[in-house]
Design a protein around this motif. Structure first.
Motif, PDB file in Angstrom:
ATOM      1  N   ALA A  95      -0.671   5.473  -8.257  1.00  0.00           N
ATOM      2  CA  ALA A  95       0.165   4.259  -8.327  1.00  0.00           C
ATOM      3  C   ALA A  95      -0.708   3.021  -8.450  1.00  0.00           C
ATOM      4  O   ALA A  95      -0.391   2.084  -9.208  1.00  0.00           O
ATOM      5  N   GLY A  96      -1.829   3.027  -7.718  1.00  0.00           N
ATOM      6  CA  GLY A  96      -2.766   1.888  -7.810  1.00  0.00           C
ATOM      7  C   GLY A  96      -3.314   1.734  -9.220  1.00  0.00           C
ATOM      8  O   GLY A  96      -3.435   0.625  -9.733  1.00  0.00           O
ATOM      9  N   PRO A 101       4.198  -0.076  -7.039  1.00  0.00           N
ATOM     10  CA  PRO A 101       4.240   0.119  -5.587  1.00  0.00           C
ATOM     11  C   PRO A 101       4.289   1.601  -5.205  1.00  0.00           C
ATOM     12  O   PRO A 101       4.858   2.411  -5.934  1.00  0.00           O
ATOM     13  N   CYS A 102       3.711   1.896  -4.074  1.00  0.00           N
ATOM     14  CA  CYS A 102       3.725   3.264  -3.537  1.00  0.00           C
ATOM     15  C   CYS A 102       3.919   3.185  -2.034  1.00  0.00           C
ATOM     16  O   CYS A 102       3.165   2.486  -1.351  1.00  0.00           O
ATOM     17  N   THR A 103       4.918   3.879  -1.537  1.00  0.00           N
ATOM     18  CA  THR A 103       5.146   3.938  -0.094  1.00  0.00           C
ATOM     19  C   THR A 103       5.041   5.378   0.373  1.00  0.00           C
ATOM     20  O   THR A 103       5.633   6.267  -0.231  1.00  0.00           O
ATOM     21  N   VAL A 104       4.265   5.582   1.424  1.00  0.00           N
ATOM     22  CA  VAL A 104       4.100   6.930   1.962  1.00  0.00           C
ATOM     23  C   VAL A 104       4.524   6.935   3.422  1.00  0.00           C
ATOM     24  O   VAL A 104       4.061   6.109   4.214  1.00  0.00           O
ATOM     25  N   VAL A 105       5.424   7.851   3.760  1.00  0.00           N
ATOM     26  CA  VAL A 105       5.794   8.051   5.157  1.00  0.00           C
ATOM     27  C   VAL A 105       4.795   9.031   5.767  1.00  0.00           C
ATOM     28  O   VAL A 105       4.635  10.153   5.271  1.00  0.00           O
ATOM     29  N   MET A 106       4.079   8.561   6.793  1.00  0.00           N
ATOM     30  CA  MET A 106       3.062   9.398   7.450  1.00  0.00           C
ATOM     31  C   MET A 106       3.351   9.430   8.950  1.00  0.00           C
ATOM     32  O   MET A 106       3.729   8.417   9.534  1.00  0.00           O
ATOM     33  N   PRO A 107       3.122  10.589   9.586  1.00  0.00           N
ATOM     34  CA  PRO A 107       3.260  10.623  11.043  1.00  0.00           C
ATOM     35  C   PRO A 107       2.230   9.681  11.680  1.00  0.00           C
ATOM     36  O   PRO A 107       1.100   9.584  11.191  1.00  0.00           O
ATOM     37  N   ARG A 108       2.616   8.991  12.749  1.00  0.00           N
ATOM     38  CA  ARG A 108       1.677   8.044  13.368  1.00  0.00           C
ATOM     39  C   ARG A 108       0.444   8.766  13.897  1.00  0.00           C
ATOM     40  O   ARG A 108      -0.599   8.165  14.126  1.00  0.00           O
ATOM     41  N   LYS A 114      -7.417   9.108   6.871  1.00  0.00           N
ATOM     42  CA  LYS A 114      -6.441   9.306   5.787  1.00  0.00           C
ATOM     43  C   LYS A 114      -5.608   8.049   5.587  1.00  0.00           C
ATOM     44  O   LYS A 114      -5.344   7.634   4.455  1.00  0.00           O
ATOM     45  N   LYS A 115      -5.182   7.437   6.693  1.00  0.00           N
ATOM     46  CA  LYS A 115      -4.402   6.195   6.580  1.00  0.00           C
ATOM     47  C   LYS A 115      -5.232   5.106   5.892  1.00  0.00           C
ATOM     48  O   LYS A 115      -4.743   4.394   5.013  1.00  0.00           O
ATOM     49  N   ASP A 116      -6.484   4.979   6.300  1.00  0.00           N
ATOM     50  CA  ASP A 116      -7.361   3.974   5.690  1.00  0.00           C
ATOM     51  C   ASP A 116      -7.495   4.215   4.184  1.00  0.00           C
ATOM     52  O   ASP A 116      -7.508   3.265   3.394  1.00  0.00           O
ATOM     53  N   ALA A 117      -7.594   5.495   3.809  1.00  0.00           N
ATOM     54  CA  ALA A 117      -7.771   5.815   2.397  1.00  0.00           C
ATOM     55  C   ALA A 117      -6.520   5.435   1.592  1.00  0.00           C
ATOM     56  O   ALA A 117      -6.623   4.874   0.497  1.00  0.00           O
ATOM     57  N   VAL A 118      -5.338   5.712   2.146  1.00  0.00           N
ATOM     58  CA  VAL A 118      -4.091   5.341   1.468  1.00  0.00           C
ATOM     59  C   VAL A 118      -4.061   3.826   1.240  1.00  0.00           C
ATOM     60  O   VAL A 118      -3.775   3.357   0.131  1.00  0.00           O
ATOM     61  N   ILE A 119      -4.384   3.081   2.281  1.00  0.00           N
ATOM     62  CA  ILE A 119      -4.369   1.618   2.173  1.00  0.00           C
ATOM     63  C   ILE A 119      -5.457   1.140   1.213  1.00  0.00           C
ATOM     64  O   ILE A 119      -5.251   0.220   0.421  1.00  0.00           O
ATOM     65  N   GLY A 120      -6.612   1.820   1.259  1.00  0.00           N
ATOM     66  CA  GLY A 120      -7.707   1.470   0.348  1.00  0.00           C
ATOM     67  C   GLY A 120      -7.306   1.595  -1.112  1.00  0.00           C
ATOM     68  O   GLY A 120      -7.767   0.832  -1.958  1.00  0.00           O
TER      69      GLY A 120
END
Lengths: 323, 323
Positions: A95-96, A101-108, A114-120
């Protein structure tokens, strides 16, 4: 679950179209060999290294195919999915690259890396509790709010057509293969492999490799229908999800056998690959070698493609540190 | 220490002869790139991956050149050396391929994995105490007993000519390089790099990268003569040894600069390469990237060859586990 007759089954033309579409955004990953592992197994092993792929895993193939095949009227709304793993990274990456836009639902509870990579990669994370009900409710909310196109991690014809490009490259890079083996979780990579090989190289046998502790695909194949376990525990964290109707279609029609390995066998095979081949790959990617080592008779004397599916591992928490 | 005028200085023809001689026994290792690391450094980095080399390190180039260049009358007596690291593995590998005896004097404290690898390649280990005096006495005994040919880990023209084949391949694989950077310990790889590049690509600048805690080559270059430290401590365990006259000859004549990095910078760079490039390499191999990250102005906008010297690391004892 939908019935199969409600779903579109991807064709070999879809795979070929996918390959042309995604080529600018993916690596044609190298195939590595190891004389040590050949001696050890008596087979000729050809490792297709998707750990070197963009975003660190084969999943970027399917995600890119979905994202770059999106019609113009969907671009503003973008894409969405739920995943705590490589599909989240891959969809965000794709998507980048397309600038949507890209939205990912991730467990907290998903790993911070992995979260950092998605945001990156420019993705947006919406957190849910680590349960199926919370994930489904949160995801429904996201889709309602954004109107985004849902790209399922594997039960999606666009994704399967994209994953099929991996074994197309493999057959171009290595001639005369007798078999290809890949890990199986939800079955996206195996389905893409079936789609491609059953059409362009039907003589090549297809094996799937699965952790004993998450052997729902193995039991499904024996039973003749999908058996879905609820959250099995295994070090091969990419392989916990169950088959769904589209991947079951490919598995039940084209897979010669599903082989399993214990947790210790998976960790030992992973360490062996790191040590001898000097590559960083995930526990999931070690399951094929673990099963080859146990099933010497099946593979000895054969030319075998082994798909190393990804390399996104937590370097601070390697599995042999806990054993 | 011998004077330089007692030693033969290898020529570019020696390197070319070495390359033809050793080609059947070594890999032409791949060059990898990382768009992430290019973005981070502002340079174009080309990683020459000797971690994928036979026996897991570039040292097999020099060792193979010495072993396969051996005259017939020396074959029965074989080769000998002292090393606790990659030279021991590489010499054993090369001797095994030629079918001649190889004896390595290793401190009894050397990692068991290294000892196992030497024996796995068919080498014989004679243990000594972990001191220079014990090593020298033990080694003298070995040479007296076997009459074997001594192949020094780096202060040997055959070894330097062999190491020079690495940057020859690099210049064939990547055109228009502005600089090449490699780690420096005893200086074998850097000397081979100087030998090759000063002849076939004299416009390419040569940088050496060294741990701050073992910066004897850095201080030697500033002082204009060899400064040898006694057993410095650094995580980059391949880089503890001092320059000797033959490697000093090349370093003092051809190296543009020696750059240093702290222990933490080395470990951080190592982890970054593992994480982003998905390759297993040694702490020593991370020193070049660590220095590039500190010296952005020197490398930004440049095409830089970075030699990843080896991949023989203890997976049970990774440096970031201790920090």
């Amino acid at each position: 679950m939908k019935d199969l007759d409600q779903m579109y089954i991807p064709t070999i033309d879809d795979m070929l179209t996918a390959h042309e579409r995604i080529k600018p955004y993916i690596h044609r990953t190298p195939v590595l060999t190891s004389s040590f592992l050949n001696d050890l197994t008596g087979a000729e092993l050809f490792f297709k290294c998707e750990n070197f792929q963009k975003a660190g895993a084969f999943k970027v193939r399917g995600a890119s195919n979905a994202v770059f095949g999106l019609s113009d009227d969907m671009l503003e709304k973008g894409v969405a999915s739920h995943s705590s793993g490589n599909h989240a990274l891959s969809l965000s990456y794709a998507a980048g690259r397309r600038g949507i836009p890209c939205t990912v639902v991730m467990p907290r509870t998903a790993p911070q890396a992995k979260k950092d990579a998605v945001i990156g990669y420019g993705g947006r994370i919406v957190e849910c509790e680590p349960s199926t009900s919370s994930r489904e409710a949160t995801f429904a909310e996201v889709v309602k709010e954004t109107g985004a196109e849902f790209v399922h991690p594997y039960n999606d014809p666009r994704v399967i057509a994209g994953q099929g490009t991996c074994s197309r490259e493999l057959t171009e890079q290595v001639h005369g293969l007798d078999a290809v083996i890949a890990p199986i979780g939800g079955g996206g990579m195996i389905s893409g492999t079936c789609l491609t090989l059953s059409n362009i190289a039907p003589e090549v046998k297809i094996y799937a490799a699965e952790p004993e502790q998450a052997d729902d695909a193995y039991r499904s194949l024996k039973a003749g229908h999908i058996i879905a376990d609820d959250a099995p525990e295994t070090v091969a964290d990419g392989l916990k999800v169950p088959l769904k109707e589209l991947t079951w279609h490919f598995v039940s029609n084209h897979v010669t056998d599903i082989l399993t390995a214990s947790e210790q066998e998976i960790v030992d095979a992973m360490k062996l690959i790191w040590k001898r081949m000097k590559i960083v790959m995930e526990p999931s990617s070690a399951v094929p070698l673990a099963t080859i080592l146990k099933n010497n008779d099946t593979f000895a004397g054969k030319r075998v493609g082994v798909i190393i599916t990804g390399g996104n591992v937590d370097l601070d928490n390697l599995p042999w540190m806990n054993s």
